[in-house]
Design a protein around this motif. Structure first.
Motif, PDB file in Angstrom:
ATOM      1  N   ASN A   1       0.837  -1.187   0.000  1.00 52.81           N
ATOM      2  CA  ASN A   1       0.000   0.000   0.000  1.00 52.81           C
ATOM      3  C   ASN A   1       0.875   1.240   0.000  1.00 52.81           C
ATOM      4  N   VAL A   2       0.798   2.002  -1.079  1.00 49.99           N
ATOM      5  CA  VAL A   2       1.627   3.187  -1.273  1.00 49.99           C
ATOM      6  C   VAL A   2       0.733   4.419  -1.278  1.00 49.99           C
ATOM      7  N   VAL A   3       1.117   5.436  -0.499  1.00 52.91           N
ATOM      8  CA  VAL A   3       0.332   6.664  -0.378  1.00 52.91           C
ATOM      9  C   VAL A   3       1.075   7.798  -1.082  1.00 52.91           C
ATOM     10  N   LEU A   4       0.418   8.403  -2.062  1.00 50.47           N
ATOM     11  CA  LEU A   4       1.033   9.472  -2.845  1.00 50.47           C
ATOM     12  C   LEU A   4       0.680  10.846  -2.292  1.00 50.47           C
ATOM     13  N   THR A   5       1.448  11.838  -2.717  1.00 49.52           N
ATOM     14  CA  THR A   5       1.231  13.220  -2.335  1.00 49.52           C
ATOM     15  C   THR A   5       1.202  14.091  -3.586  1.00 49.52           C
ATOM     16  N   GLY A   6       0.849  15.366  -3.430  1.00 46.32           N
ATOM     17  CA  GLY A   6       0.840  16.297  -4.543  1.00 46.32           C
ATOM     18  C   GLY A   6       2.098  17.147  -4.553  1.00 46.32           C
TER      19      GLY A   6
ATOM     20  N   TRP B   1      -4.017   8.111  -1.430  1.00 50.99           N
ATOM     21  CA  TRP B   1      -3.572   9.512  -1.382  1.00 50.99           C
ATOM     22  C   TRP B   1      -3.664  10.023   0.046  1.00 50.99           C
ATOM     23  N   GLY B   2      -2.695  10.874   0.421  1.00 47.88           N
ATOM     24  CA  GLY B   2      -2.689  11.434   1.759  1.00 47.88           C
ATOM     25  C   GLY B   2      -3.699  12.552   1.930  1.00 47.88           C
ATOM     26  N   ASP B   3      -4.022  13.251   0.844  1.00 40.54           N
ATOM     27  CA  ASP B   3      -5.026  14.300   0.898  1.00 40.54           C
ATOM     28  C   ASP B   3      -5.486  14.631  -0.510  1.00 40.54           C
ATOM     29  N   GLU B   4      -6.562  15.398  -0.567  1.00 39.76           N
ATOM     30  CA  GLU B   4      -7.107  15.798  -1.866  1.00 39.76           C
ATOM     31  C   GLU B   4      -7.870  17.102  -1.713  1.00 39.76           C
ATOM     32  N   ARG B   5      -7.878  17.879  -2.788  1.00 40.75           N
ATOM     33  CA  ARG B   5      -8.717  19.068  -2.859  1.00 40.75           C
ATOM     34  C   ARG B   5     -10.113  18.648  -3.314  1.00 40.75           C
ATOM     35  N   CYS B   6     -11.126  19.383  -2.884  1.00 42.21           N
ATOM     36  CA  CYS B   6     -12.497  19.042  -3.252  1.00 42.21           C
ATOM     37  C   CYS B   6     -12.828  19.620  -4.624  1.00 42.21           C
ATOM     38  N   VAL B   7     -12.240  18.993  -5.625  1.00 41.77           N
ATOM     39  CA  VAL B   7     -12.410  19.365  -7.019  1.00 41.77           C
ATOM     40  C   VAL B   7     -12.605  18.089  -7.832  1.00 41.77           C
TER      41      VAL B   7
ATOM     42  N   LEU C   1      -0.502   0.841   5.879  1.00 46.51           N
ATOM     43  CA  LEU C   1       0.194   1.613   4.861  1.00 46.51           C
ATOM     44  C   LEU C   1       1.681   1.285   4.894  1.00 46.51           C
ATOM     45  N   ASP C   2       2.222   0.922   3.736  1.00 43.00           N
ATOM     46  CA  ASP C   2       3.626   0.504   3.680  1.00 43.00           C
ATOM     47  C   ASP C   2       4.573   1.669   3.412  1.00 43.00           C
ATOM     48  N   LEU C   3       4.222   2.526   2.466  1.00 41.36           N
ATOM     49  CA  LEU C   3       5.082   3.655   2.100  1.00 41.36           C
ATOM     50  C   LEU C   3       4.220   4.889   1.942  1.00 41.36           C
ATOM     51  N   LEU C   4       4.577   5.952   2.665  1.00 41.86           N
ATOM     52  CA  LEU C   4       3.832   7.203   2.645  1.00 41.86           C
ATOM     53  C   LEU C   4       4.741   8.327   2.200  1.00 41.86           C
ATOM     54  N   LEU C   5       4.372   9.012   1.114  1.00 51.56           N
ATOM     55  CA  LEU C   5       5.105  10.190   0.663  1.00 51.56           C
ATOM     56  C   LEU C   5       4.432  11.443   1.211  1.00 51.56           C
ATOM     57  N   LEU C   6       5.252  12.389   1.662  1.00 49.75           N
ATOM     58  CA  LEU C   6       4.731  13.645   2.179  1.00 49.75           C
ATOM     59  C   LEU C   6       5.598  14.804   1.706  1.00 49.75           C
TER      60      LEU C   6
END
Length: 227
Positions: free
Chosen positions: A32-37, A62-68, A120-125
């Protein structure tokens, strides 16, 4: 919480290359890989797709998202689709998009159900110039909330509502990888990685509880860190 390992490289291009290599390894290993913007992650995703075109063992989050909508220029998912997903030969096993277009309350509730007890295995921030991470902004009430996924107010442009993973979920990742580039990040990097944990710098509050935390910085971003 464990400490953070600092890795300083020459420039933003090298930051992206280091992160791309870690993502390529994750693609080969699976999990499980978590991406960032952000711009530096975007470059890393393009290079990761080149190095590892088969992501069929990976579940993407994804770690976060905009409401778009997902095709909006401000969508973190949309950026990852263009820079990573559309360039792969074999798609991820699953792609868990935060449906920001539903509004922050509904999107957060749906994403929390989807996340459930996933490890979660890998989290990008990334880290903002103000020290924020994901959509956890300085001194925001979300820093004290325990739910896994939170609706959030915008702390900077673009001023749209957000959905974000909470501090407990971010800290639960087995490996956390911060990435920072540019002199605009130098103050935040010093507060996040050389100061005491403080709610006015959310990045300082995030270390893997039982795993590894690493920060990849270019020389400009690392300029105010102790030698």
């Amino acid at each position: 919480m464990t400490d953070v390992e600092l890795v300083v490289v020459e420039d933003a291009h090298e930051v992206a290359a280091v992160v791309a290599e870690r993502l390529a390894r994750a693609a080969r290993e699976g999990g499980n890989v978590v991406l960032t913007g952000g711009r530096t992650p975007e470059d890393a995703y393009k290079e990761a797709a080149r190095r590892a075109p088969d992501w069929s063992k990976v579940d993407l989050w994804w770690g976060d998202e905009r409401c778009v909508p997902p095709d909006d220029e401000n969508s973190n998912y949309g950026m990852a689709k263009r820079s990573l997903l559309d360039r792969l030969e074999r798609a991820p096993r699953s792609v868990h998009r935060i449906k920001g277009e539903l509004g922050k309350e509904q999107a957060a509730a749906d994403y929390e159900r989807e996340l459930d007890d996933t490890e979660l295995d890998l989290l990008l921030l990334g880290v903002g110039p103000d020290g924020h991470v994901a959509s956890l902004f300085p001194n925001a009430p979300t820093l004290g909330r325990r739910k896994k996924v939170l609706p959030a107010e915008p702390g900077l442009e673009p001023f749209v509502d957000r959905v974000t993973l909470s501090l407990p979920v971010l800290r639960s990742a087995k490996e956390i990888l911060f990435l920072l580039a540019g002199e605009a990040k130098a103050d935040a990097a010093a507060r996040a990685f050389a100061g005491e944990p403080r709610p006015d710098t959310p990045a300082s509050l995030i270390r893997a509880r039982t795993g590894r935390t690493t920060a990849i910085l270019d020389r400009a971003a690392a300029a105010k860190l102790p030698a």
